[in-house]
Design a protein around this motif. Sequence first.
Motif, PDB file in Angstrom:
ATOM      1  N   GLY A 161     -19.044 -20.005  -5.797  1.00 45.92           N
ATOM      2  CA  GLY A 161     -18.508 -18.852  -5.146  1.00 45.92           C
ATOM      3  C   GLY A 161     -19.003 -17.989  -3.861  1.00 45.92           C
ATOM      4  O   GLY A 161     -19.029 -16.872  -3.775  1.00 45.92           O
ATOM      5  N   LEU A 162     -19.973 -19.030  -3.201  1.00 51.07           N
ATOM      6  CA  LEU A 162     -20.824 -18.677  -2.071  1.00 51.07           C
ATOM      7  C   LEU A 162     -19.894 -18.838  -0.874  1.00 51.07           C
ATOM      8  O   LEU A 162     -19.453 -19.990  -0.578  1.00 51.07           O
ATOM      9  CB  LEU A 162     -22.065 -19.461  -2.212  1.00 51.07           C
ATOM     10  N   TRP A 163     -19.945 -17.593   0.060  1.00 48.95           N
ATOM     11  CA  TRP A 163     -19.209 -17.673   1.152  1.00 48.95           C
ATOM     12  C   TRP A 163     -19.882 -17.215   2.403  1.00 48.95           C
ATOM     13  O   TRP A 163     -20.895 -16.374   2.150  1.00 48.95           O
ATOM     14  CB  TRP A 163     -17.813 -16.730   0.855  1.00 48.95           C
ATOM     15  N   GLU A 164     -19.368 -17.464   3.577  1.00 52.92           N
ATOM     16  CA  GLU A 164     -20.333 -16.717   4.613  1.00 52.92           C
ATOM     17  C   GLU A 164     -19.236 -16.027   5.390  1.00 52.92           C
ATOM     18  O   GLU A 164     -17.786 -16.729   5.367  1.00 52.92           O
ATOM     19  CB  GLU A 164     -20.768 -17.877   5.504  1.00 52.92           C
ATOM     20  N   SER A 165     -19.295 -15.029   6.051  1.00 50.93           N
ATOM     21  CA  SER A 165     -18.193 -14.372   6.907  1.00 50.93           C
ATOM     22  C   SER A 165     -19.191 -13.834   8.091  1.00 50.93           C
ATOM     23  O   SER A 165     -19.771 -12.888   7.968  1.00 50.93           O
ATOM     24  CB  SER A 165     -17.363 -13.074   6.053  1.00 50.93           C
ATOM     25  N   GLY A 166     -18.663 -14.079   9.193  1.00 45.99           N
ATOM     26  CA  GLY A 166     -18.972 -13.753  10.443  1.00 45.99           C
ATOM     27  C   GLY A 166     -17.896 -13.949  11.448  1.00 45.99           C
ATOM     28  O   GLY A 166     -16.828 -14.213  11.046  1.00 45.99           O
ATOM     29  N   TYR A 167     -18.093 -13.392  12.421  1.00 51.66           N
ATOM     30  CA  TYR A 167     -19.127 -12.908  13.269  1.00 51.66           C
ATOM     31  C   TYR A 167     -19.046 -11.497  13.678  1.00 51.66           C
ATOM     32  O   TYR A 167     -18.179 -11.207  14.118  1.00 51.66           O
ATOM     33  CB  TYR A 167     -19.308 -13.422  14.676  1.00 51.66           C
ATOM     34  N   TRP A 168     -19.933 -10.633  13.177  1.00 53.51           N
ATOM     35  CA  TRP A 168     -19.564  -9.380  13.086  1.00 53.51           C
ATOM     36  C   TRP A 168     -20.647  -8.594  13.917  1.00 53.51           C
ATOM     37  O   TRP A 168     -21.812  -8.769  13.934  1.00 53.51           O
ATOM     38  CB  TRP A 168     -19.305  -8.535  11.458  1.00 53.51           C
ATOM     39  N   LYS A 169     -20.277  -7.331  14.478  1.00 55.04           N
ATOM     40  CA  LYS A 169     -20.887  -6.789  15.630  1.00 55.04           C
ATOM     41  C   LYS A 169     -21.726  -5.534  14.580  1.00 55.04           C
ATOM     42  O   LYS A 169     -20.978  -4.529  14.275  1.00 55.04           O
ATOM     43  CB  LYS A 169     -20.416  -5.976  16.667  1.00 55.04           C
ATOM     44  N   VAL A 170     -22.679  -5.867  14.022  1.00 57.67           N
ATOM     45  CA  VAL A 170     -23.683  -4.836  12.866  1.00 57.67           C
ATOM     46  C   VAL A 170     -25.047  -5.141  13.536  1.00 57.67           C
ATOM     47  O   VAL A 170     -25.662  -5.966  13.715  1.00 57.67           O
ATOM     48  CB  VAL A 170     -23.163  -5.435  11.668  1.00 57.67           C
ATOM     49  N   ALA A 171     -25.592  -3.786  13.275  1.00 62.69           N
ATOM     50  CA  ALA A 171     -27.121  -3.827  13.801  1.00 62.69           C
ATOM     51  C   ALA A 171     -27.838  -4.484  12.696  1.00 62.69           C
ATOM     52  O   ALA A 171     -27.383  -4.476  11.493  1.00 62.69           O
ATOM     53  CB  ALA A 171     -27.443  -2.260  13.753  1.00 62.69           C
ATOM     54  N   THR A 172     -28.892  -5.080  13.107  1.00 63.95           N
ATOM     55  CA  THR A 172     -29.759  -5.866  11.996  1.00 63.95           C
ATOM     56  C   THR A 172     -30.460  -5.218  11.025  1.00 63.95           C
ATOM     57  O   THR A 172     -30.355  -5.232   9.645  1.00 63.95           O
ATOM     58  CB  THR A 172     -30.946  -6.585  12.803  1.00 63.95           C
ATOM     59  N   ASP A 173     -30.452  -3.815  11.298  1.00 62.52           N
ATOM     60  CA  ASP A 173     -31.184  -2.768  10.368  1.00 62.52           C
ATOM     61  C   ASP A 173     -30.077  -2.446   9.222  1.00 62.52           C
ATOM     62  O   ASP A 173     -30.465  -2.090   8.180  1.00 62.52           O
ATOM     63  CB  ASP A 173     -31.935  -1.634  10.817  1.00 62.52           C
TER      64      ASP A 173
END
Length: 106
Positions: free
Chosen positions: A24-36
Amino acid sequence: MSAIHLIEKAGTAQGLKPVDFKAGLWESGYWKVATDTAEKLIGGHIFLHSSWSEPSHFGGQISAFSIHRSPGTKEDGRIIFKFTSLPEGKGVKAPDGAAGEKRIAW
């Protein structure tokens, strides 16, 4: 618990893909989110929506994130969330907020 709600734009490659389908492991990208902000969301939840008026159709618990590197593309520097899909990731209403592709609840 913290959560990020994201709009998956129809007809675009948002980067949702299984890493380990059985686990059940997934990746979702690509998002404009600050690293912190991404760091603070680890352990929280991710909810994917088709629109803000629709409840989430997929989601789970965020375990990590990475920064996509592809110089010269619009995805360069954007966040990819790694998460474990959970049944409770579906059917969740997004919090009220501004228009755009993301809403965060702390």
